[in-house]
Design a protein around this motif. Structure first.
Motif, PDB file in Angstrom:
ATOM      1  N   VAL A  40       0.825  -1.214   0.000  1.00  0.00           N
ATOM      2  CA  VAL A  40       0.000   0.000   0.000  1.00  0.00           C
ATOM      3  C   VAL A  40       0.857   1.260   0.000  1.00  0.00           C
ATOM      4  O   VAL A  40       1.962   1.292   0.541  1.00  0.00           O
ATOM      5  CB  VAL A  40      -0.961   0.078   1.213  1.00  0.00           C
ATOM      6  CG1 VAL A  40      -2.164  -0.815   1.012  1.00  0.00           C
ATOM      7  CG2 VAL A  40      -0.243  -0.226   2.510  1.00  0.00           C
ATOM      8  N   SER A  41       0.267   2.306  -0.613  1.00  0.00           N
ATOM      9  CA  SER A  41       0.829   3.657  -0.538  1.00  0.00           C
ATOM     10  C   SER A  41       0.238   4.354   0.681  1.00  0.00           C
ATOM     11  O   SER A  41      -0.727   3.870   1.270  1.00  0.00           O
ATOM     12  CB  SER A  41       0.429   4.474  -1.760  1.00  0.00           C
ATOM     13  OG  SER A  41       1.043   3.998  -2.904  1.00  0.00           O
ATOM     14  N   ALA A  42       0.757   5.533   0.968  1.00  0.00           N
ATOM     15  CA  ALA A  42       0.191   6.350   2.054  1.00  0.00           C
ATOM     16  C   ALA A  42      -1.193   6.850   1.650  1.00  0.00           C
ATOM     17  O   ALA A  42      -1.497   6.973   0.458  1.00  0.00           O
ATOM     18  CB  ALA A  42       1.120   7.517   2.326  1.00  0.00           C
ATOM     19  N   GLY A  73       3.916   7.411   6.501  1.00  0.00           N
ATOM     20  CA  GLY A  73       2.635   7.452   5.775  1.00  0.00           C
ATOM     21  C   GLY A  73       2.193   6.060   5.377  1.00  0.00           C
ATOM     22  O   GLY A  73       1.023   5.668   5.565  1.00  0.00           O
ATOM     23  N   GLU A  74       3.102   5.272   4.859  1.00  0.00           N
ATOM     24  CA  GLU A  74       2.780   3.917   4.402  1.00  0.00           C
ATOM     25  C   GLU A  74       2.564   2.974   5.594  1.00  0.00           C
ATOM     26  O   GLU A  74       1.832   1.989   5.484  1.00  0.00           O
ATOM     27  CB  GLU A  74       3.904   3.396   3.497  1.00  0.00           C
ATOM     28  CG  GLU A  74       3.758   3.710   2.010  1.00  0.00           C
ATOM     29  CD  GLU A  74       3.900   5.169   1.608  1.00  0.00           C
ATOM     30  OE1 GLU A  74       4.316   5.976   2.457  1.00  0.00           O
ATOM     31  OE2 GLU A  74       3.594   5.499   0.448  1.00  0.00           O
ATOM     32  N   VAL A  75       3.201   3.295   6.719  1.00  0.00           N
ATOM     33  CA  VAL A  75       2.993   2.451   7.907  1.00  0.00           C
ATOM     34  C   VAL A  75       1.556   2.608   8.398  1.00  0.00           C
ATOM     35  O   VAL A  75       0.885   1.638   8.784  1.00  0.00           O
ATOM     36  CB  VAL A  75       4.018   2.803   9.016  1.00  0.00           C
ATOM     37  CG1 VAL A  75       3.730   2.014  10.287  1.00  0.00           C
ATOM     38  CG2 VAL A  75       5.439   2.537   8.527  1.00  0.00           C
ATOM     39  N   GLY A 151       6.106   7.962  -5.914  1.00  0.00           N
ATOM     40  CA  GLY A 151       5.461   6.918  -6.729  1.00  0.00           C
ATOM     41  C   GLY A 151       6.110   5.553  -6.560  1.00  0.00           C
ATOM     42  O   GLY A 151       5.783   4.598  -7.271  1.00  0.00           O
ATOM     43  N   GLY A 152       7.034   5.440  -5.591  1.00  0.00           N
ATOM     44  CA  GLY A 152       7.866   4.239  -5.471  1.00  0.00           C
ATOM     45  C   GLY A 152       7.188   2.989  -4.948  1.00  0.00           C
ATOM     46  O   GLY A 152       7.784   1.902  -4.987  1.00  0.00           O
ATOM     47  N   SER A 153       5.944   3.083  -4.483  1.00  0.00           N
ATOM     48  CA  SER A 153       5.269   1.861  -4.020  1.00  0.00           C
ATOM     49  C   SER A 153       5.058   0.875  -5.164  1.00  0.00           C
ATOM     50  O   SER A 153       5.010  -0.337  -4.937  1.00  0.00           O
ATOM     51  CB  SER A 153       3.911   2.187  -3.403  1.00  0.00           C
ATOM     52  OG  SER A 153       4.083   2.985  -2.271  1.00  0.00           O
ATOM     53  N   ASP A 154       4.924   1.390  -6.381  1.00  0.00           N
ATOM     54  CA  ASP A 154       4.813   0.491  -7.539  1.00  0.00           C
ATOM     55  C   ASP A 154       6.063  -0.385  -7.624  1.00  0.00           C
ATOM     56  O   ASP A 154       5.986  -1.590  -7.892  1.00  0.00           O
ATOM     57  CB  ASP A 154       4.726   1.294  -8.853  1.00  0.00           C
ATOM     58  CG  ASP A 154       3.470   2.134  -8.961  1.00  0.00           C
ATOM     59  OD1 ASP A 154       2.480   1.819  -8.282  1.00  0.00           O
ATOM     60  OD2 ASP A 154       3.484   3.111  -9.742  1.00  0.00           O
ATOM     61  N   THR A 155       7.212   0.245  -7.381  1.00  0.00           N
ATOM     62  CA  THR A 155       8.482  -0.488  -7.449  1.00  0.00           C
ATOM     63  C   THR A 155       8.563  -1.529  -6.343  1.00  0.00           C
ATOM     64  O   THR A 155       9.007  -2.659  -6.563  1.00  0.00           O
ATOM     65  CB  THR A 155       9.661   0.509  -7.379  1.00  0.00           C
ATOM     66  OG1 THR A 155       9.487   1.449  -8.436  1.00  0.00           O
ATOM     67  CG2 THR A 155      10.992  -0.177  -7.529  1.00  0.00           C
TER      68      THR A 155
HETATM   69  N1  ASP Z   1       3.416   7.748  -0.925  1.00  0.00           N
HETATM   70  C1  ASP Z   1       4.495   7.885  -1.886  1.00  0.00           C
HETATM   71  C2  ASP Z   1       4.221   9.071  -2.804  1.00  0.00           C
HETATM   72  O1  ASP Z   1       3.236   9.763  -2.638  1.00  0.00           O
HETATM   73  C3  ASP Z   1       4.765   6.629  -2.646  1.00  0.00           C
HETATM   74  C4  ASP Z   1       3.649   6.166  -3.546  1.00  0.00           C
HETATM   75  O2  ASP Z   1       2.515   6.646  -3.443  1.00  0.00           O
HETATM   76  O3  ASP Z   1       3.899   5.277  -4.372  1.00  0.00           O
HETATM   77  O4  ASP Z   1       4.998   9.337  -3.684  1.00  0.00           O
END
Ligand code: ASP
Ligand code: ADP
Ligand code: MG
Length: 405
Positions: A40-42, A73-75, A151-155
């Protein structure tokens, strides 16, 4: 039993109801007989808000502390989703990036994954649990927390899918898949049923935010199929995989745009060997990634050198470049943040001529001036006035007949 990795972005977990919606979708995948790891992302705009908060207490927040802060945030979202799953009767456990075994280098704010040891995740899966992992983060050799870039949660999701030898990685977001261009900018954009890694990587690298470029790069290197779909409905989405037939790739597949562009021009540079390396080496050392580079033809052994960087890197880049410019005897250094870029991408472009001409003609008919041009084998990018990017994207989408195919 299949093993699948799901990833849910910020808007998909923006509030309690959406988190419960995600929990129900994960349970459905589990009940279909799969082992499920969820990244999950934040929640919503949490990461932006945390950056803003940091700026309120420090003009230039310390990089290590900032990554530590952003990782929280992700936690929050991964623990909340786990609680929701458990309250719906599921066995589930949350893990931070470190607990999930994600190791990175020490480049704060854009760390690279150096390895994943997924033993803990595998153990939890064997116990029949759904494993929920906080995206966007890892730890370096000192066990300090790092983040993987916006955007790194995709990675995280694709890297975990690879290290667990998952059957596929499913990225759930707020649009139904990968479109011919950003559907929020061009309502006529059409969803692609499938797209090859190479085209997707080019699209993502020049602004198609729907997938993080490094996630595509990893997926490509390891042949991991990636599905991009909506977390709000059951549309089948877009599959990114090997073996997309040539008839489908043999044309312009999409238009990407990006407003995160800053231009730097070093004016009056002496035209002699070693100058480009004198300028770009310190930028590389400062970890600033440079995009387009153009050197004008020199007159009287004096030239101008122009390049672009992300807006967020501009002040750092100027800090590095100003003393260098002075030391090599350049006249001045100027920057411009009013620009944007628009790109056409398609595997067919490498064998068929005429795409560049059509792109330039379309922009000229719209009265849009091209500042800089860069190309790869399957992409042409024009740097233009940032305010005209939406108009350019719409016109190019029409000119390459992307709405009708
Ligand atoms: N929360 C991070 C961001 O806003 C990572 C993600 O959403 O992938 O960039
Ligand atoms: P998430 O929070 O789920 O990671 P992002 O905001 O990072 O979502 O990415 C999804 C957004 O990407 C969409 O809302 C859309 O506006 C944008 N986007 C840009 N280009 C494209 C494209 N070619 N296809 C689909 N979406 C795109
Ligand atoms: Mg994203």
């Amino acid at each position: 039993m299949s093993l699948i990795v799901h990833k849910y972005g910020g808007s998909s977990v923006a509030d309690a109801d959406r988190i419960k919606n995600v929990a129900r979708r994960v349970i459905r995948a589990r009940e279909q007989g799969n082992q499920v790891v969820v990244v999950v992302s934040a929640m919503g705009r949490t990461t932006d808000e945390l950056i803003e908060l940091a700026r309120q207490v420090a003009e230039k927040p310390d990089a290590r502390e900032l990554d530590h802060l952003l990782s929280t945030g992700e936690v929050v979202s991964c623990t909340l989703l786990t609680m929701a799953l458990r309250s719906m009767g599921q066995k589930a456990i949350s893990l931070t990036g470190a607990q999930a075994g994600i190791r990175t280098d020490s480049t704060y704010s854009r760390a690279r994954i150096t390895g994943i040891s997924p033993k803990r995740i595998s153990r939890e899966l064997e116990k029949g649990r759904i494993v929920v992992v906080a995206g966007f983060q890892g730890v370096n050799d000192e066990l300090d927390i790092t983040t993987l870039g916006r955007g790194g949660s995709d990675t995280t999701a694709v890297a975990l899918a690879i290290s667990l030898a998952a059957d596929r990685c499913e990225i759930y977001t707020d649009v139904e898949g990968v479109f011919t261009t950003d559907p929020r900018l061009v309502p006529q954009a059409r969803k692609l049923e499938e797209i090859g890694y190479e085209e997707m990587l080019e699209m993502a690298s020049v602004g198609a935010r729907v997938l993080h470029p490094r996630a595509v790069e990893l997926g490509w290197a390891y042949g991991m199929p990636i599905l991009v779909a909506s977390s709000f409905n059951d549309d089948p989405g877009t599959l990114i995989h090997r073996g997309v037939p040539m008839e489908i790739t043999n044309k312009v597949s999409g238009i990407a745009h990006d407003s995160d562009v800053a231009k730097v021009t070093v004016i009056g540079v002496p035209d002699r060997p070693g100058i480009a390396s004198a300028i770009f080496e310190p930028l590389a050392r400062a970890n600033i990634s440079v995009d387009t580079i153009v050197q004008n033809a020199g007159i009287n052994r004096i030239t101008d050198l122009t390049f672009t960087v992300a807006k967020s890197d501009l002040s750092k880049a100027m800090g590095v470049i100003k003393p260098v410019a002075e030391s090599i005897g350049a006249r001045d250094c100027a920057s411009d943040t009013t620009l944007g870029k628009v790109s056409i991408v398609g595997a067919g472009m490498q064998t068929a001529p005429g795409y560049a001409a059509r792109m330039f003609k379309t922009l000229s008919e719209e009265g849009i001036n091209i500042e800089l041009i860069t190309t790869s084998e399957i992409r042409i990018t024009c740097i233009i006035d940032g305010a005209k990017v939406p108009q350019a994207a719409r016109a190019l989408h029409r000119a390459f007949e992307l709405e009708t195919r």
